[in-house]
Design an enzyme around this catalytic site. Structure first.
Site, PDB file in Angstrom:
ATOM      1  N   VAL A  16      17.925 -21.611  -5.125  1.00 44.36           N
ATOM      2  CA  VAL A  16      17.530 -22.712  -5.318  1.00 44.36           C
ATOM      3  C   VAL A  16      16.976 -23.362  -3.865  1.00 44.36           C
ATOM      4  CG1 VAL A  16      17.973 -25.369  -5.873  1.00 44.36           C
ATOM      5  CG2 VAL A  16      18.693 -23.209  -7.252  1.00 44.36           C
ATOM      6  N   ASP A  34      23.372 -22.757   5.963  1.00 43.91           N
ATOM      7  CA  ASP A  34      24.491 -22.163   4.927  1.00 43.91           C
ATOM      8  C   ASP A  34      25.650 -21.450   5.630  1.00 43.91           C
ATOM      9  OD1 ASP A  34      23.596 -20.769   2.020  1.00 43.91           O
ATOM     10  OD2 ASP A  34      25.240 -19.906   2.909  1.00 43.91           O
ATOM     11  N   THR A  84      27.503 -24.581  -8.434  1.00 40.74           N
ATOM     12  CA  THR A  84      28.439 -25.348  -9.148  1.00 40.74           C
ATOM     13  C   THR A  84      28.945 -24.443 -10.202  1.00 40.74           C
ATOM     14  OG1 THR A  84      26.864 -26.396 -10.329  1.00 40.74           O
ATOM     15  CG2 THR A  84      27.828 -27.833  -8.347  1.00 40.74           C
ATOM     16  N   CYS A 259      22.712 -20.403 -15.010  1.00 43.59           N
ATOM     17  CA  CYS A 259      22.258 -21.919 -15.695  1.00 43.59           C
ATOM     18  C   CYS A 259      22.365 -21.748 -17.192  1.00 43.59           C
ATOM     19  CB  CYS A 259      20.567 -21.859 -15.393  1.00 43.59           C
ATOM     20  SG  CYS A 259      20.079 -22.183 -13.517  1.00 43.59           S
TER      21      CYS A 259
END
Length: 420
Positions: A16, A34, A84, A259
C-alpha cells in the site's frame, strides 16, 4: 514540477505505502519511512521487494527512503500505511499502528496533516491514534495538527484499479481538516474523491467493502459444497443460473491475502464489543477458512477412486501467492494446502512464477517439475495454460482446477478435471 513547499511522509512501504509514495513523488518531495532496514536498503538501490515498480520508475521519483524517523520532522503531510493484521485469536492486532502513532507523535512538526490509510474498525483513528499523537507531541489535534482518514484501495497486480485512478474516500476530524485532506489527494488522484461526514463512516466503508466480498465468496463456496453432495457440476449450475437477468455472477475459490480474509474480523470484533454478534459474518469466515481442508479431503477421495498409490505418487501445486500474478504470499490458502498435504506425508512439489525461493524455499523451477498423478492449479497465474499443465500430468492424471479457468477441451482426453 516538484512543489518545494510540500513534503510528503509515507510511513510503511509495503504493497500500500509504496504505490502511495511513488504517486505523490510525481509532484512532491517524499520521505519514505519503514522500520525494515533490509527493505529500505533495497529501495535505496531502486529495487522494489514487492515487485510493483521497476528500477527506472523508482529512480525517477524524488523519494528519500529511510529508517530515520527524524526525517518526518520536515514533512508537511504524513500518510500512514502500516499493517493491521489479525492475531491468533482472530482479534485485531494494532501494535504496528500504535507504534507508528507514537513515532509520528514524537517527530512531527506543528501544523502537520496526518492521514491514516490502514484498515481499522470504526472509531480506531479517533479513539486510539489521535490520543497517542497528542500525548507524544504535546499538541492538540484539530488545533496544532490535523488528522484525516482515507482507506486504502490498493489491489496488487491490478493496473486498471491503481492508486491514482481509483475513487478515493476521504474523511477528517472536522471541516477544516477535511479540506486539507482533500487538497492533499486531489492533486494526485485523478478519480473522484468522496467526502464522508466522519472518520467512522470512512473506516466502516473500508471494512464493509471487503466483508461483502467475503460473504459473496462464502455463498459460492457453500453452493459448491452442496453441489458436491448432489453430485452435480457447480460451474454448470452457475452458468445456467446466470442466464437470468438479475443473477449476480460469482464463483467459489480460496480466500486469503491481507484484505478479504482479514478485514471481516475487525468488524466482527468491534460489533461483538458493542453487543451484537454478527452471525452471518462469522459463518462466512468459517466457510471460507474450511475450503483448503475440503480440497485436501477431495484430493484424498480422488487418490482412492483413481487407484493411485499414496506412497509412490506425486502431487504438484501451481501458485502459492494469495492471488493471481503477484508476489504476495500473506495468508496464502495455497500454502495451507501444501502444509496439509505434507502433514499427510505425501510427496509434493511446488511452483510459482512470481514468488522467489527466498520467500518459499520449497519452490522448484517449472522445467524441474516431474510428472505427477495430481496437479493442483491453486492460483491461476497468466503463465499457466492448459498445454503447459498437461505436460506435468501422468497418464490418467487429475487436474484440480480450483477456479475452473482451464477449458476441458485444452486437456488430453485421458486427464480428469476437478473443480470447486
Amino acid at each position: 514540477m516538484i512543489d518545494i513547499e510540500r513534503r510528503i511522509g509515507v510511513v510503511g512501504l509495503g504493497y500500500v505505502g509504496l504505490p502511495v509514495a511513488v504517486s505523490f513523488a510525481e509532484n512532491d518531495r517524499v520521505i519514505g519511512y519503514d522500520v525494515d532496514e533490509n527493505k529500505i536498503k533495497q529501495l535505496q538501490q531502486q529495487i522494489d521487494p514487492t515487485g510493483q515498480f521497476s528500477p527506472d520508475e523508482l529512480k525517477t521519483r524524488a523519494i528519500t527512503f529511510t529508517t530515520d524517523a527524524d526525517h518526518l520532522q520536515r514533512c508537511t503531510h504524513i500518510i500512514v500505511a502500516v499493517p493491521t493484521p489479525i492475531g491468533s485469536a482472530n482479534e485485531p492486532d494494532l501494535s504496528f499502528l500504535k507504534q507508528a502513532s507514537k513515532m509520528i507523535g514524537a517527530n512531527m512538526a506543528q501544523g502537520t496533516i496526518i492521514v491514516f490509510e490502514s484498515t481499522v474498525s470504526p472509531g480506531t483513528t479517533e479513539g486510539t491514534c489521535i490520543p497517542i499523537l497528542e500525548k507524544q507531541s504535546g499538541f492538540i489535534a484539530g488545533v496544532d495538527f490535523y488528522v484525516g482518514y482515507s482507506p486504502e484501495r490498493i489491489n496488487p497486480g491490478d493496473q486498471a484499479h491503481a492508486f491514482k485512478n481509483t475513487p478515493k474516500v476521504i474523511a477528517a476530524q472536522n471541516g477544516e481538516a477535511l479540506e486539507k485532506v482533500y487538497d492533499l489527494y486531489h492533486r494526485v488522484v485523478t478519480a473522484p474523491l468522496f467526502k464522508t461526514s466522519s472518520i467512522k463512516i470512512a473506516e466502516a466503508a473500508k471494512i464493509i467493502e471487503n466483508t461483502q466480498r467475503d460473504v459473496n465468496i462464502a455463498f459460492m463456496n457453500e453452493i459448491s459444497l452442496i453441489c458436491d453432495k448432489l453430485n452435480i457440476d457447480t460451474h454448470e449450475v452457475l452458468e445456467a443460473a446466470n442466464t437470468k437477468w438479475n443473477f449476480i455472477p460469482l464463483s467459489p475459490g480460496l480466500v486469503g491475502g491481507h484484505c478479504i480474509g482479514v478485514d471481516p474480523y475487525h468488524l466482527i470484533h468491534k460489533s461483538t464489543l458493542e453487543g451484537y454478534d454478527p452471525t452471518l459474518l462469522r459463518k462466512a469466515r468459517q466457510i471460507n477458512e474450511q475450503i483448503p481442508k475440503y480440497i485436501v479431503e477431495s484430493l484424498l477421495k480422488l487418490i482412492v477412486s483413481r487407484g493411485f498409490n499414496p506412497k509412490t505418487m506425486r502431487i504438484t501445486i501451481l501458485g502459492v501467492a494469495f492471488k493471481e500474478n503477484i508476489t504476495d504470499t500473506r495468508n496464502s490458502k495455497a500454502l495451507e494446502i501444501v502444509d496439509r498435504l505434507k502433514q499427510l506425508d505425501l510427496t509434493v512439489q511446488v511452483h510459482d512464477p512470481h514468488v522467489t525461493c527466498e520467500q518459499i524455499p520449497m519452490l522448484q523451477p517449472f522445467d524441474h517439475l516431474k510428472k505427477a498423478e495430481i496437479v493442483i492449479l491453486a492460483v491461476p497465474h497468466d503463465a499457466y495454460d492448459g498445454k503447459r499443465l498437461a505436460t506435468l500430468l501422468k497418464d490418467r492424471g487429475v487436474l484440480m482446477d480450483i477456479k475452473d479457468v482451464i477449458p476441458a477441451t485444452a486437456l488430453p482426453e485421458n486427464i480428469t478435471k476437478w473443480t470447486l
